[in-house]
Design an enzyme around this catalytic site. Structure first.
Site, mmCIF file in Angstrom:
data_model
loop_
_atom_site.group_PDB
_atom_site.id
_atom_site.type_symbol
_atom_site.label_atom_id
_atom_site.label_comp_id
_atom_site.label_asym_id
_atom_site.label_seq_id
_atom_site.Cartn_x
_atom_site.Cartn_y
_atom_site.Cartn_z
ATOM 1 N N SER A 66 -0.155 0.897 5.127
ATOM 2 C CA SER A 66 0.774 0.705 6.233
ATOM 3 C C SER A 66 0.281 1.491 7.447
ATOM 4 O O SER A 66 -0.820 1.241 7.925
ATOM 5 C CB SER A 66 2.187 1.120 5.808
ATOM 6 O OG SER A 66 3.139 0.613 6.701
ATOM 7 N N ASP A 88 5.068 -10.036 4.193
ATOM 8 C CA ASP A 88 5.331 -8.699 4.714
ATOM 9 C C ASP A 88 5.997 -8.797 6.085
ATOM 10 O O ASP A 88 5.441 -9.389 7.011
ATOM 11 C CB ASP A 88 4.015 -7.922 4.812
ATOM 12 C CG ASP A 88 4.204 -6.440 5.065
ATOM 13 O OD1 ASP A 88 5.283 -6.046 5.560
ATOM 14 O OD2 ASP A 88 3.277 -5.670 4.770
ATOM 15 N N HIS A 140 6.067 -6.107 1.752
ATOM 16 C CA HIS A 140 5.358 -4.908 2.170
ATOM 17 C C HIS A 140 4.969 -4.012 0.991
ATOM 18 O O HIS A 140 3.945 -3.340 1.036
ATOM 19 C CB HIS A 140 6.241 -4.115 3.143
ATOM 20 C CG HIS A 140 5.529 -3.026 3.864
ATOM 21 N ND1 HIS A 140 4.478 -3.255 4.726
ATOM 22 C CD2 HIS A 140 5.712 -1.671 3.847
ATOM 23 C CE1 HIS A 140 4.048 -2.100 5.225
ATOM 24 N NE2 HIS A 140 4.771 -1.122 4.705
#
Length: 688
Positions: free
Chosen positions: A541, A627, A661
């Site tokens: 991320s 995501d 995600h």
């Protein structure tokens, strides 16, 4: 060797602050375009074929994880009213089963060695049954009514974090007819259980509205609050005392709280204190006739105080601000207050009895992580807390506030021949380019030499004031037992060393995050932990942005880089306010759309913009099609541009086509995904 897929380059220019830049892969943003799906599929095939030689190792790693894990197991039950609540897993099943048993005393029920169900078990929710027939499943809201007769729960089958909310009557085991679509995480019951409050998101995936649903009402739900400032998220929760509802709005640097008596759910919320003030954050909990308040108004590392419920502008200090101690959270109980804090990079817990002296709960290991755990009971003298380190598995303790006794309830089982004494953990300090000392947490087998011959995996994040504290990992044992050193770089942008550590690694100081990580890598090499041809970096991320930045900054320092759901196209994303979460992010990265200085600064570090025609290490980018936080197109564009401009590699893209995600949802699927990553990492270290 198979030829990698080639993404077509299409002229797509943008102009900002007089600067015109071409973005040839912008077409990859469209998940509905058949060409996009075909390209991602071809990339998956290429990545799989190029890693075929690791298939046996992947299977070995998966089996090691599986054999070390007690698959049939249950959590330590926590008390709420007349029930003990817990969740358990069963061998061969992907997801937890949530349960409870009637309380027969103050001591948690005794757990069996085989991890089986407790006598008199009442199953609240079986996630395996809910997930049946679906490739992906995620549980969102999971909230019991105050009388514990009703359960609100949310389900997501795509990974887009928009849940379908349902209500289960735990007396009958049946779902009520009420169904609400498009709900976000979190929620709160009214005191009598007639109403449930929940949040929804806007088109930018920002939770911006709070609604009130009356059970049994098939009409329109009532809109309670709309957050109009695009920098803010909003949500709602019930205090532990069950007396107040808190409707909270937070940006990255500012917060505002409204409160309402939980037995008056149709009433109007009252703004707490002075309301919204830029760069002032406030956290509130309720205790008796007062609110506990944690805030940073004139106190960088926060201060703790209280206000009367009747006048929330009247503040009384309990804990003064300290430059060496960051106060991170406050939890109010009937007879005491618990403060979660950190000092010198280590987390801690402080108990503040309503009467008597404050005391800290202490542990002996050089690096560790501790935090309050599940504590729904308001009137209790027991504090449930979690503890772990790089060598100590996740442990659950009960702390007796009256006696000061710390009781170990359970330590996560690690099957096989694992012995903590076979491993060594320690903290070292790297020196950054500006002289700042950066902590590194390190673990290895005791018999691994420190002569530069070991492989090393260096993990980093460094954003949002998120601290990557020392943690235990069963999959990591497969690396350690192959002679790999594991290290965490506690770089600026995180929160490990207090609020200033975060401020020094964000916006126009963001480059400190990247240079800190490189300094940690150099320290590990200089002190004999590893060498550049055996050192692999990993992050996800915002930590994926870190991975992209350090490969541009110091490509020769690493043998490989594993970037998971990486935020590598940061400038293009933050320039587009129509994309999910962009405006919220301006308080973290700056606003390049309206500020030329921020634009130029970001352009100098964002990974996609700064790929050079030089040798790069091998890169594995892992992403997910659904995501909503970091679009799959970011790593797809990054890998395509690396292949076009750079040498070295190989540069690989792996896209989960049914995930969000967090990647794959079931535990066995997650283990296989991790086994793929670990096999690739070992291969880069020459240990496959």
């Amino acid at each position: 060797m198979q030829t990698p897929p080639v993404a077509k380059r299409i002229d797509s220019q943008r102009t900002h602050h007089g600067d015109t830049v071409n973005d040839p892969y912008s077409w990859l943003r469209d998940p509905e375009n058949p060409e996009t799906i075909a390209y991602l599929t071809a990339e998956n095939d290429y990545t799989e074929n190029l890693n075929n030689h690791l298939s046996d190792l992947r299977e070995t790693l998966f089996n090691e994880i599986k054999k070390r894990t007690q698959e049939t197991d249950l959590t330590v039950p926590y008390r709420r009213g007349d029930w003990w609540y817990y969740s358990r897993t069963e061998e061969g099943k992907q997801y937890p089963i949530h349960c409870r048993v009637k309380a027969a005393g103050d001591t948690p029920p005794e757990l069996s060695d085989d991890g089986g169900p407790l006598a008199g078990e009442d199953v609240l929710l079986d996630q395996n049954a809910l997930a049946e027939g679906h490739d992906f499943f995620s549980l969102g809201v999971f909230d019991l009514s105050c009388d514990q007769n009703l359960l609100a729960y949310g389900t997501d089958y795509s990974g887009n974090e928009r849940f379908t909310l349902r209500f289960k009557d735990l007396r009958t085991g049946e779902d009520l007819p009420d169904v609400v679509e498009g709900v976000f995480y979190g929620g709160a019951w009214s005191r009598n259980g007639d109403y449930f409050f929940y949040a929804t998101v806007d088109e930018a995936w920002r939770p911006n509205q709070v609604w009130r649903h009356r059970l049994g009402d098939s009409g329109e739900d009532t809109l309670v609050y709309t957050e109009t400032d695009e920098r803010f998220w909003t949500g709602i929760e019930l205090s532990r005392s069950e007396e107040y509802l808190f409707c909270e709005s937070h940006s990255k640097v500012t917060s505002e709280i409204r409160f309402l008596a939980a037995d008056d759910p149709t009433g109007d919320f009252t703004v707490f204190g002075a309301g919204r003030r830029q760069n002032v954050e406030v956290n509130v909990d309720h205790q008796g006739d007062r609110f506990l308040v944690l805030h940073n108004d004139g106190a960088e590392n926060f201060t703790l105080g209280w206000t009367p419920v009747s006048d929330t502008n009247q503040f009384h200090t309990i804990l003064e601000h300290r430059e060496d101690t960051r106060l991170e959270g406050v939890s109010a109980f009937a007879d005491h207050v618990v403060v979660h804090l950190r000092t010198q990079g280590l987390s801690g817990i402080r108990i503040l009895p309503n009467e008597g002296a404050a005391r800290d709960i202490s542990f002996d290991e050089p690096v560790y992580t501790t935090a309050p755990s599940a504590n729904p009971e308001y009137r209790t003298s027991m504090l449930r807390l979690s503890y772990q380190s790089l060598v100590t598995p996740e442990s659950v303790y009960d702390y007796d506030v009256d006696s000061g006794e710390l009781l170990l309830r359970k330590q996560k089982a690690v099957l096989g021949d694992y012995r903590p004494e076979d491993y060594v953990q320690q903290r070292e300090w790297a020196t950054a380019s500006d002289g700042t000392r950066v902590p590194i947490s390190i673990v290895r087998r005791a018999d691994v030499p420190t002569d530069g011959t070991a492989g090393c995996l260096l993990y980093g994040y460094g954003s949002y004031e998120t601290s990557i504290d020392p943690y235990f990992s069963i999959p990591r044992l497969s690396l350690l037992d192959r002679g790999v050193v594991f290290a965490i770089a506690h770089i600026r942008g995180g929160g490990e060393m207090g609020r200033h550590w975060y401020e020094d690694g964000k916006m126009l100081h963001k480059k400190n995050t990247f240079t800190d990580f490189v300094a940690c890598a150099e320290h590990l090499v200089e002190t004999g932990w590893s060498a550049p041809d055996r050192l692999v970096a990993r992050g996800g991320s915002a930590g994926g942005l870190l991975m992209g930045a350090i490969t541009n900054l110091a490509p020769g320092r690493f043998a490989g880089v594993c970037a998971e759901v990486p935020f590598v196209d940061a400038l293009n994303t933050i320039l587009d306010p129509t994309l999910p979460l962009t405006v919220i992010e301006w308080d973290e990265w700056g606003d390049p759309l309206h500020n030329a200085e921020v634009y130029q600064y970001m352009k100098e570090y964002t990974p996609y913009e700064n790929i050079e025609a030089t040798d790069y290490p091998a890169i594995l980018a892992v992403t997910s099609l659904n995501d909503t936080r970091v679009g799959f197109h970011e790593p797809a564009k990054w890998i395509a541009e690396l292949r076009h401009r750079a040498t070295g590699g190989p540069f690989l893209l792996k896209t989960e086509m049914e995930a969000g995600h967090g990647g794959r949802s079931g535990r066995y699927d997650a283990w296989r995904e991790e086994s793929f990553n670990l096999a690739w990492i070992l291969d880069r270290m020459g240990k496959s």
